[in-house]
Design a protein around this motif. Structure first.
Motif, PDB file in Angstrom:
ATOM      1  N   GLY A 145       0.752  -1.409   0.002  1.00 48.51           N
ATOM      2  CA  GLY A 145       0.084   0.115  -0.094  1.00 48.51           C
ATOM      3  C   GLY A 145       0.832   1.244  -0.001  1.00 48.51           C
ATOM      4  N   PRO A 146       0.136   2.454   0.063  1.00 50.74           N
ATOM      5  CA  PRO A 146       1.058   3.699   0.216  1.00 50.74           C
ATOM      6  C   PRO A 146       2.312   3.541   1.194  1.00 50.74           C
TER       7      PRO A 146
ATOM      8  N   LEU B 157      -0.486  -0.770  -4.576  1.00 47.00           N
ATOM      9  CA  LEU B 157      -1.397   0.354  -4.446  1.00 47.00           C
ATOM     10  C   LEU B 157      -2.745  -0.156  -4.900  1.00 47.00           C
TER      11      LEU B 157
ATOM     12  N   THR C 289      -6.201   1.313  -3.717  1.00 47.40           N
ATOM     13  CA  THR C 289      -6.505   2.803  -4.279  1.00 47.40           C
ATOM     14  C   THR C 289      -7.420   2.674  -5.210  1.00 47.40           C
TER      15      THR C 289
ATOM     16  N   GLY D 127      -0.371   2.124  -9.419  1.00 49.95           N
ATOM     17  CA  GLY D 127       0.274   0.608  -9.290  1.00 49.95           C
ATOM     18  C   GLY D 127       1.543   0.680  -9.987  1.00 49.95           C
TER      19      GLY D 127
ATOM     20  N   VAL E 202       1.945   9.612  -2.656  1.00 49.91           N
ATOM     21  CA  VAL E 202       2.653   8.742  -2.460  1.00 49.91           C
ATOM     22  C   VAL E 202       4.357   8.988  -2.826  1.00 49.91           C
TER      23      VAL E 202
END
Length: 368
Positions: free
Chosen positions: A142-143, A171, A174, A180, A320
């Motif tokens: 993830g972030p 990601l 999201t 990603g 990010v």
């Protein structure tokens, strides 16, 4: 004139914002176990880079002009007596109590202990381990996992860095496939090994990690960026387990009140108002709760206002960073996949400073 005693439990992003909003209209007491505000957004870099060690810590002493900040641990909310009971035995009377205790994050994005010195010592330990490691494993794509992997890689260009993610793409929660792909391309271009569909667990031997297919990775240091836990155990222990859902989040109505209690609010990561646990959502909740609390405290007046309803934030930019000089920004687009902006926007908005000047201003530190 300030009417009503408001006790805010938790001095994170939502708690600080709400306490500041109400400081001129109520007698505000902010309770937090830490002696300083912890700017968690800067904590991943602080856990990697020694020159950032002090950055996440901002004193509370300039936050409130009229109210006060109490360093202590809340044990329970006594709704019968309308008091917050602290571990010291002190009881804080309230007309409104706000629970803003946030969530617990994995290392290194965690405030260890209660003092700045204790937390900085923890950061120094992480920095030393990273500096000495031959192979760093980050679990979670993830972030936070992507950001931490980038920070480690930039600090240790000579070390092996692996990012293992249980999902099919970085990601992926999201909803932006493009983001990603961009994150993966940056990491792989900087020699970070990205392993997808790789649900990791500790191996049978120390320093080993095994995925669901039985593959084993040996690493001398690992970080698990796999989610957060709401800080609500104290409520369950204090007799308010019925306030919590199955995930441990506080159940709130559309006005951000705890169900069945007009004088108890919950804001930020600790509640179930939104799945999107990001700082903009916490700040928006704090603003709305502040309005509703003012409305409640002045409910007997001739010009009574109506409470406002919270609408969960689904469309807010998500940034990010890939270290201080690169990153990506996901910008929601109505009816389609988020637009993904590149490094310039990301650096200006977040990556370079990690929003530290903004948060220092929020706490009254306009210079320095």
């Amino acid at each position: 004139m300030r009417d009503g005693d408001v006790v805010v439990i938790g001095g994170g992003y939502a708690g600080v914002r709400l306490a500041k909003r109400l400081d001129s209209v109520a007698r505000v007491t902010l309770v937090d176990r830490k002696e300083v505000f912890f700017h968690r957004i800067a904590s991943l870099r602080a856990g990697v880079r020694p020159d950032w060690s002090v950055t996440p810590f901002i004193p509370y002493d300039r936050l409130l002009s009229n109210g006060r900040v109490v360093t202590g641990k809340a044990l329970r909310v006594d709704t019968a007596e309308r008091q917050v009971v602290l571990a010291t035995g002190e009881r804080l009377p309230y007309d409104v109590v706000v629970i803003a205790t946030g969530a617990d994050y994995p290392e290194p994005a965690r405030f260890t202990g209660t003092t700045t010195e204790e937390a900085m010592k923890s950061f120094a330990g992480h920095q030393q381990q990273i500096a000495a490691a031959e192979h760093v494993l980050v679990v979670g794509g993830g972030p936070s996992g992507v950001e931490l992997s980038a920070e480690v890689r930039l600090a240790r260009p000579d070390a092996r860095v692996t990012l293992a993610h249980s999902g099919p793409a970085l990601l992926h929660n999201t909803g932006s496939e493009r983001a990603g792909r961009k994150a993966r391309a940056w990491l792989e271009a900087h020699d970070v090994e990205v392993r997808l569909d790789s649900f990791m667990s500790p191996g049978f031997e120390f320093g080993t990690y095994r995925d669901a297919r039985g593959s084993v990775i040996a690493a001398d240091l690992s970080f698990w960026a796999t989610g957060t836990t709401p800080n609500t155990l104290w409520l369950r222990l204090g007799g308010h387990g019925d306030w919590l859902n199955a995930g441990g989040h506080i159940k709130v109505d559309r006005t951000l009140r705890v169900e069945g209690h007009l004088d108890v609010f919950a804001v930020g990561d600790v509640n179930d108002a939104t799945e999107l646990k990001i700082t903009p959502a916490a700040l928006a909740q704090a603003d709305l709760a502040a309005w509703n609390i003012r409305t409640y405290l002045n409910s007997s007046g001739k010009h009574r206002k109506q409470p406002r309803f919270y609408r969960p934030i689904h469309r807010t930019p998500l940034i990010v960073p890939f270290g201080p000089a690169d990153g990506l920004t996901m910008l929601p687009v109505l009816g389609g996949e988020s637009a993904v902006l590149g490094s310039r926007t990301s650096v200006l908005a977040k990556a370079k400073t990690l929003m530290t000047p903004y948060m220092r201003r929020q706490l009254g530190y306009t210079v320095g």
